[in-house]
Design a protein around this motif. Structure first.
Motif, short mmCIF file in Angstrom:
data_model
loop_
_atom_site.label_atom_id
_atom_site.label_comp_id
_atom_site.label_asym_id
_atom_site.label_seq_id
_atom_site.Cartn_x
_atom_site.Cartn_y
_atom_site.Cartn_z
N ASP A 1 0.81 -1.22 0.00
CA ASP A 1 0.00 0.00 0.00
C ASP A 1 0.84 1.27 0.00
N HIS A 2 2.18 1.13 -0.06
CA HIS A 2 3.06 2.29 0.04
C HIS A 2 4.12 2.28 -1.05
N ILE A 3 4.60 3.47 -1.38
CA ILE A 3 5.79 3.62 -2.21
C ILE A 3 6.79 4.44 -1.40
N VAL A 4 8.04 4.43 -1.83
CA VAL A 4 9.07 5.22 -1.17
C VAL A 4 9.54 6.28 -2.19
N LEU A 5 9.01 7.47 -2.03
CA LEU A 5 9.26 8.59 -2.94
C LEU A 5 10.62 9.20 -2.67
N LYS A 6 11.30 9.64 -3.71
CA LYS A 6 12.53 10.42 -3.58
C LYS A 6 12.12 11.89 -3.48
N PRO A 7 12.11 12.48 -2.27
CA PRO A 7 11.53 13.81 -2.09
C PRO A 7 12.32 14.94 -2.74
N GLY A 8 13.54 14.68 -3.20
CA GLY A 8 14.27 15.69 -3.95
C GLY A 8 13.63 16.00 -5.29
N THR A 9 12.67 15.17 -5.71
CA THR A 9 11.96 15.39 -6.97
C THR A 9 10.71 16.25 -6.78
N LEU A 10 10.39 16.60 -5.53
CA LEU A 10 9.23 17.47 -5.27
C LEU A 10 9.53 18.90 -5.72
N ASP A 11 8.52 19.58 -6.24
CA ASP A 11 8.68 20.99 -6.61
C ASP A 11 8.95 21.85 -5.38
N ASP A 12 8.33 21.51 -4.26
CA ASP A 12 8.53 22.27 -3.02
C ASP A 12 8.77 21.29 -1.87
N ALA A 13 10.00 21.20 -1.43
CA ALA A 13 10.36 20.33 -0.31
C ALA A 13 10.75 21.14 0.92
N SER A 14 10.41 22.42 0.92
CA SER A 14 10.87 23.32 1.98
C SER A 14 10.31 22.99 3.36
N ASN A 15 9.15 22.36 3.43
CA ASN A 15 8.55 22.08 4.74
C ASN A 15 8.83 20.67 5.23
N LEU A 16 9.63 19.91 4.52
CA LEU A 16 9.91 18.53 4.92
C LEU A 16 11.05 18.49 5.92
N LYS A 17 10.85 17.73 6.98
CA LYS A 17 11.85 17.59 8.02
C LYS A 17 12.05 16.10 8.31
N PRO A 18 13.23 15.55 7.98
CA PRO A 18 13.48 14.13 8.26
C PRO A 18 13.35 13.82 9.74
N SER A 19 12.78 12.66 10.04
CA SER A 19 12.58 12.27 11.43
C SER A 19 13.67 11.32 11.92
N ALA A 20 14.51 10.82 11.00
CA ALA A 20 15.54 9.87 11.42
C ALA A 20 16.65 9.78 10.38
N ASP A 21 17.79 9.26 10.83
CA ASP A 21 18.90 8.87 9.97
C ASP A 21 19.10 7.38 10.19
N ILE A 22 19.21 6.62 9.08
CA ILE A 22 19.38 5.17 9.22
C ILE A 22 20.63 4.72 8.48
N TRP A 23 21.08 3.50 8.74
CA TRP A 23 22.28 2.90 8.17
C TRP A 23 23.51 3.78 8.42
N LEU A 24 23.63 4.23 9.66
CA LEU A 24 24.72 5.14 10.01
C LEU A 24 26.10 4.47 9.96
N LYS A 25 26.18 3.14 10.02
CA LYS A 25 27.47 2.45 9.91
C LYS A 25 28.11 2.71 8.56
N SER A 26 27.30 2.99 7.54
CA SER A 26 27.81 3.25 6.19
C SER A 26 28.07 4.73 5.94
N LYS A 27 27.76 5.57 6.92
CA LYS A 27 27.86 7.02 6.74
C LYS A 27 29.29 7.44 6.42
N LYS A 28 29.40 8.32 5.42
CA LYS A 28 30.70 8.85 5.03
C LYS A 28 30.88 10.26 5.51
#
Length: 119
Positions: A92-119
């Protein structure tokens, strides 16, 4: 919430309505590669709140680190990924790439995941 988005060349356009379920930054190596950056953004959206309004997407299936299959949808002209769909999980869900939104100014991520791979 109502928002529109598109790929980089504008051949594919979409609209979302309703609130996203979750928005996070993923630091796995696949998201880093796909985004060409240190992380990728992922926003879970209900299927019923998402509609392609112009153009046609191409798709391919990749295998996640977990072994699960993920169907990836992108513009066939410019190659920009619009969304993914984890196969075998909640259909029932998709995972959208929000960088493709015309207006992403009000979006605030709630988490960071897979931090072991973080560069």
């Amino acid at each position: 919430m109502k928002n529109q988005g598109s790929c980089q060349c504008g051949q594919v356009k979409y609209e979302i309505t309703g609130e996203p379920i979750i928005l996070y930054r993923c630091h796995c190596t696949e998201c880093q590669t796909q985004a060409g950056s240190g992380f990728g953004m992922s926003m879970w959206v209900r299927n019923k709140d998402f509609e392609i309004t112009e153009g046609t997407l191409k798709q391919f299936i990749r295998i996640a680190d977990s072994g699960g299959k993920i169907e990836c949808f992108f513009c066939g002209y410019c190659g920009v990924r619009i969304y993914t769909k984890p196969l075998g999980l909640n259909p029932d869900h998709i995972v959208l790439k929000p960088g493709t939104l015309d207006d992403a100014s009000n979006l605030k991520p709630s988490a960071d995941i897979w931090l072991k791979s973080k560069k």
